[in-house]
Motif scaffolding. Structure first.
Motif, PDB file in Angstrom:
ATOM      1  N   VAL A 148      21.309  17.833 -65.841  1.00 62.18           N
ATOM      2  CA  VAL A 148      22.019  16.661 -65.326  1.00 62.18           C
ATOM      3  C   VAL A 148      21.425  15.381 -65.901  1.00 62.18           C
ATOM      4  O   VAL A 148      22.132  14.465 -66.327  1.00 62.18           O
ATOM      5  CB  VAL A 148      21.951  16.605 -63.777  1.00 62.18           C
ATOM      6  CG1 VAL A 148      22.546  15.313 -63.255  1.00 62.18           C
ATOM      7  CG2 VAL A 148      22.679  17.795 -63.188  1.00 62.18           C
ATOM      8  N   ASN A 166      24.916  19.691 -59.892  1.00 62.07           N
ATOM      9  CA  ASN A 166      25.362  19.131 -61.182  1.00 62.07           C
ATOM     10  C   ASN A 166      26.836  19.421 -61.453  1.00 62.07           C
ATOM     11  O   ASN A 166      27.466  18.726 -62.251  1.00 62.07           O
ATOM     12  CB  ASN A 166      24.494  19.648 -62.326  1.00 62.07           C
ATOM     13  CG  ASN A 166      24.523  21.162 -62.469  1.00 62.07           C
ATOM     14  OD1 ASN A 166      24.979  21.870 -61.583  1.00 62.07           O
ATOM     15  ND2 ASN A 166      24.020  21.664 -63.581  1.00 62.07           N
ATOM     16  N   ASN A 203      29.450  16.460 -61.205  1.00 60.99           N
ATOM     17  CA  ASN A 203      29.753  15.551 -62.322  1.00 60.99           C
ATOM     18  C   ASN A 203      30.931  16.070 -63.136  1.00 60.99           C
ATOM     19  O   ASN A 203      31.835  15.312 -63.498  1.00 60.99           O
ATOM     20  CB  ASN A 203      28.539  15.403 -63.234  1.00 60.99           C
ATOM     21  CG  ASN A 203      27.269  15.012 -62.498  1.00 60.99           C
ATOM     22  OD1 ASN A 203      26.181  15.423 -62.862  1.00 60.99           O
ATOM     23  ND2 ASN A 203      27.389  14.236 -61.436  1.00 60.99           N
ATOM     24  N   VAL A 244      27.424  10.639 -61.873  1.00 60.50           N
ATOM     25  CA  VAL A 244      26.144  10.921 -62.524  1.00 60.50           C
ATOM     26  C   VAL A 244      25.031  10.096 -61.881  1.00 60.50           C
ATOM     27  O   VAL A 244      23.929  10.599 -61.631  1.00 60.50           O
ATOM     28  CB  VAL A 244      26.239  10.638 -64.038  1.00 60.50           C
ATOM     29  CG1 VAL A 244      24.867  10.687 -64.689  1.00 60.50           C
ATOM     30  CG2 VAL A 244      27.163  11.644 -64.709  1.00 60.50           C
ATOM     31  N   SER A 265      24.148  11.525 -58.510  1.00 61.07           N
ATOM     32  CA  SER A 265      23.384  12.762 -58.662  1.00 61.07           C
ATOM     33  C   SER A 265      21.918  12.455 -58.950  1.00 61.07           C
ATOM     34  O   SER A 265      21.013  13.070 -58.372  1.00 61.07           O
ATOM     35  CB  SER A 265      23.963  13.611 -59.800  1.00 61.07           C
ATOM     36  OG  SER A 265      25.233  14.106 -59.480  1.00 61.07           O
ATOM     37  N   THR A 313      18.920  13.113 -56.236  1.00 62.54           N
ATOM     38  CA  THR A 313      17.823  14.003 -56.627  1.00 62.54           C
ATOM     39  C   THR A 313      16.483  13.334 -56.369  1.00 62.54           C
ATOM     40  O   THR A 313      15.558  13.954 -55.828  1.00 62.54           O
ATOM     41  CB  THR A 313      17.944  14.393 -58.111  1.00 62.54           C
ATOM     42  OG1 THR A 313      19.157  15.128 -58.299  1.00 62.54           O
ATOM     43  CG2 THR A 313      16.777  15.258 -58.547  1.00 62.54           C
ATOM     44  N   THR A 321      14.121  15.805 -63.573  1.00 59.87           N
ATOM     45  CA  THR A 321      15.071  14.698 -63.679  1.00 59.87           C
ATOM     46  C   THR A 321      14.447  13.504 -64.385  1.00 59.87           C
ATOM     47  O   THR A 321      15.054  12.892 -65.276  1.00 59.87           O
ATOM     48  CB  THR A 321      15.558  14.277 -62.276  1.00 59.87           C
ATOM     49  OG1 THR A 321      16.234  15.379 -61.677  1.00 59.87           O
ATOM     50  CG2 THR A 321      16.514  13.097 -62.352  1.00 59.87           C
ATOM     51  N   ARG A 371      23.187  22.899 -70.459  1.00 55.79           N
ATOM     52  CA  ARG A 371      24.245  23.151 -69.478  1.00 55.79           C
ATOM     53  C   ARG A 371      24.534  24.641 -69.374  1.00 55.79           C
ATOM     54  O   ARG A 371      24.690  25.172 -68.271  1.00 55.79           O
ATOM     55  CB  ARG A 371      25.517  22.407 -69.893  1.00 55.79           C
ATOM     56  CG  ARG A 371      25.502  20.929 -69.571  1.00 55.79           C
ATOM     57  CD  ARG A 371      26.762  20.259 -70.066  1.00 55.79           C
ATOM     58  NE  ARG A 371      26.789  18.844 -69.728  1.00 55.79           N
ATOM     59  CZ  ARG A 371      27.681  17.994 -70.203  1.00 55.79           C
ATOM     60  NH1 ARG A 371      28.616  18.411 -71.032  1.00 55.79           N
ATOM     61  NH2 ARG A 371      27.651  16.724 -69.852  1.00 55.79           N
ATOM     62  N   ASN A 415      23.456  21.379 -54.291  1.00 55.64           N
ATOM     63  CA  ASN A 415      22.615  22.118 -55.231  1.00 55.64           C
ATOM     64  C   ASN A 415      22.164  23.427 -54.575  1.00 55.64           C
ATOM     65  O   ASN A 415      21.027  23.552 -54.120  1.00 55.64           O
ATOM     66  CB  ASN A 415      21.412  21.271 -55.650  1.00 55.64           C
ATOM     67  CG  ASN A 415      20.710  21.820 -56.873  1.00 55.64           C
ATOM     68  OD1 ASN A 415      20.727  23.028 -57.114  1.00 55.64           O
ATOM     69  ND2 ASN A 415      20.084  20.957 -57.646  1.00 55.64           N
TER      70      ASN A 415
END
Length: 274
Positions: free
Chosen positions: A2, A63, A66, A80, A83, A87, A134, A156, A225
């Motif tokens: 992400v 993720n 998104n 985004v 997220s 996080t 992250t 991904r 998540n």
């Protein structure tokens, strides 16, 4: 994975519309756990199932949100950014939410006391599994954007394969619990997920967010998540039957509901920014 999509300008751009981010974080960290707790009181599932639902509802956004936001014509940059912020906020909010809401229900409170777990255990897992990766991803994307661009696709794919693996392990490893409780698990997950998506969208519209922003908030609220929830189950709860099963089933169901909603929005309505 992400974080490779997150740029510092994403955070700066949404400061012009802070109510969108605040609405998303409010729905995700306050509204969704409250909805889950209310459904637990109403449906009275097995304590391990209730504990699993509380854990998933306390996790940050997944993720997949998104991708679903972009697919539906929603505000992808806002998704985004939310997220990334959720996080980072989860280092405090996930253990706090989980211990608070699970402690309000007598059956889950008894189960928590029987398990050797402290908020610090969950906080450390959040830090190692979510926050540090992250921060590294954002740093890499900002300093070496060409490298981040090359890594984005394989990361991904790898993350989706790992998530699928966690879900399969969660279901297969707790198959007897899945078969025994699938009736309750199906309805309680579907109900909380639907309420999260619906109320997230409704609240966003009430605070005068655009259609595109409201779709982003809806997906950030209803898509959790679940992979992280499974990591917590395996690390700190020894894969506790109903708990891991709920986290795994949420990972399956929110893909079904999210893809269905994104397809409907894409087909029947265009997020035109109004």
């Amino acid at each position: 994975g992400v974080a490779l999509d997150i740029r510092c300008q994403d955070f700066r751009s949404v400061t012009r519309r802070p109510q969108a981010v605040l609405a998303g974080l409010f729905c995700q960290f306050l509204l969704l756990p409250a909805i889950a707790w209310g459904c637990i009181l109403l449906l009275r599932p097995h304590p391990s199932i209730a504990l699993g639902l509380m854990l998933v509802s306390a996790c940050p956004g997944g993720n997949v949100s998104n991708f679903l936001t972009a697919m539906s014509g929603g505000h992808a940059a806002l998704s985004v950014s939310m997220s990334g912020l959720s996080t980072l906020a989860s280092i405090v909010m996930t253990p706090l939410n989980f211990m608070f809401w699970a402690g309000l229900s007598p059956p889950t409170q008894v189960l928590l006391k029987a398990l050797p777990l402290s908020p610090a255990d969950i906080l450390l897992t959040v830090l190692v599994i979510l926050v540090i990766p992250t921060a590294l991803g954002i740093g890499l994307a900002g300093r070496y954007p060409s490298v981040a661009q090359r890594l984005k696709r394989p990361m991904r794919m790898a993350s989706m394969l790992m998530l699928a693996g966690f879900i399969v392990l969660g279901l297969v490893g707790n198959w007897s619990a899945f078969v025994e409780h699938i009736g309750v698990a199906f309805w309680i997950v579907a109900t909380v997920n639907a309420l999260g998506l619906g109320i997230g969208y409704w609240l966003a519209r009430q605070v005068r967010l655009s259609e595109a922003e409201s779709r982003a908030v809806a997906f950030e609220t209803g898509i959790q998540n679940s992979g992280y929830g499974l990591v917590v189950c395996f690390n700190h709860f020894a894969g506790l039957g109903g708990m891991a099963m709920i986290a795994a089933w949420w990972g399956v169901w929110h893909l079904i509901s999210g893809l269905t909603l994104a397809s409907l929005w894409r087909r029947y309505g265009t997020a035109d920014g109004t």
